[in-house]
Design a protein around this motif. Sequence first.
Motif, short mmCIF file in Angstrom:
data_model
loop_
_atom_site.label_atom_id
_atom_site.label_comp_id
_atom_site.label_asym_id
_atom_site.label_seq_id
_atom_site.Cartn_x
_atom_site.Cartn_y
_atom_site.Cartn_z
N ASP A 212 68.89 97.31 5.36
CA ASP A 212 69.28 96.88 6.70
C ASP A 212 68.08 96.32 7.47
N PRO A 213 68.35 95.60 8.55
CA PRO A 213 67.24 95.11 9.39
C PRO A 213 66.38 96.26 9.88
N VAL A 214 65.08 95.98 10.01
CA VAL A 214 64.13 96.99 10.46
C VAL A 214 63.51 96.53 11.77
N ILE A 215 63.61 97.37 12.78
CA ILE A 215 63.07 97.07 14.11
C ILE A 215 61.67 97.67 14.20
N ASP A 216 60.76 96.88 14.71
CA ASP A 216 59.35 97.26 14.77
C ASP A 216 59.15 98.63 15.42
N ALA A 217 59.73 98.83 16.60
CA ALA A 217 59.52 100.07 17.33
C ALA A 217 60.01 101.28 16.55
N GLU A 218 61.12 101.12 15.83
CA GLU A 218 61.65 102.24 15.05
C GLU A 218 60.77 102.52 13.83
N ALA A 219 60.25 101.47 13.21
CA ALA A 219 59.36 101.66 12.05
C ALA A 219 58.09 102.39 12.46
N ARG A 220 57.61 102.12 13.66
CA ARG A 220 56.37 102.76 14.12
C ARG A 220 56.54 104.24 14.39
N ARG A 221 57.78 104.69 14.55
CA ARG A 221 58.01 106.12 14.72
C ARG A 221 57.80 106.86 13.40
N GLN A 222 57.93 106.14 12.29
CA GLN A 222 57.74 106.75 10.98
C GLN A 222 56.30 106.61 10.48
N TYR A 223 55.68 105.48 10.79
CA TYR A 223 54.33 105.20 10.31
C TYR A 223 53.50 104.65 11.48
#
Length: 237
Positions: A90-101
Amino acid sequence: MLDVTNETEFVDMRSVPPIRPLRENAFIARMRLAVQFDRIAVSGLDLPPFQIGAYRSIDTDFPLSFIDAYIAERHHLTDPLYIVGRNSLDPVIDAEARRQYPLTDRLARLLEFHDIHHRVFFPLRRGELMFAAVTVTRGTPFSADEIDALKVLSPVMHFELTKELMQRFAAQTLKLTEGELLCLRLSSLGMTSEQIGLKSGYKTETVNTYLKIATRKLDSKNRTHAVAEAIRRKLIG
């Protein structure tokens, strides 16, 4: 968009610049009427070794100084957007990815300096293989509806920006011969091996050999799958 039709300049895929600046592009302008975005990067081809993460193939209107620094400093190894995106359907949103890494300080400075915000990464897959991706940015966050629309549009944009390369160099890169392409083309019309032989002048055994080799080169399971792959890659019409 780079003109890749000049046969005297570009003799194969490796002679085509791996990073191709997008300037005034009518198709992308039309896409922006559907969903407004500031910048776009279309990465990867469905051709080994030009798939995303391997040899580079990028059409983009991102600042080239940013692209050069991103590649030279190997930020894909630590960029949360790419780390999450390479394993996502699925599409990945920058802000959400930064919560993981966490975002490194250096990449954060690069993004801020070049005014790149609210990136969204759209992976393009063939089965389990992510062969390409489309990344867009905007000064304001994208809504869920906009992301859904861009998810539909991203393979269309990828196809439009890479079709000249695929049509010109796909058969050459995959090392498909004229005989193999002819047998694939005739097979796509529903012909049996015997009928292909009568039409092409090849012996039936030769037809079967050509189709078997083409199936292997296209990483396909059988003749039907190979024909579908050849059509999808614009090797045959």
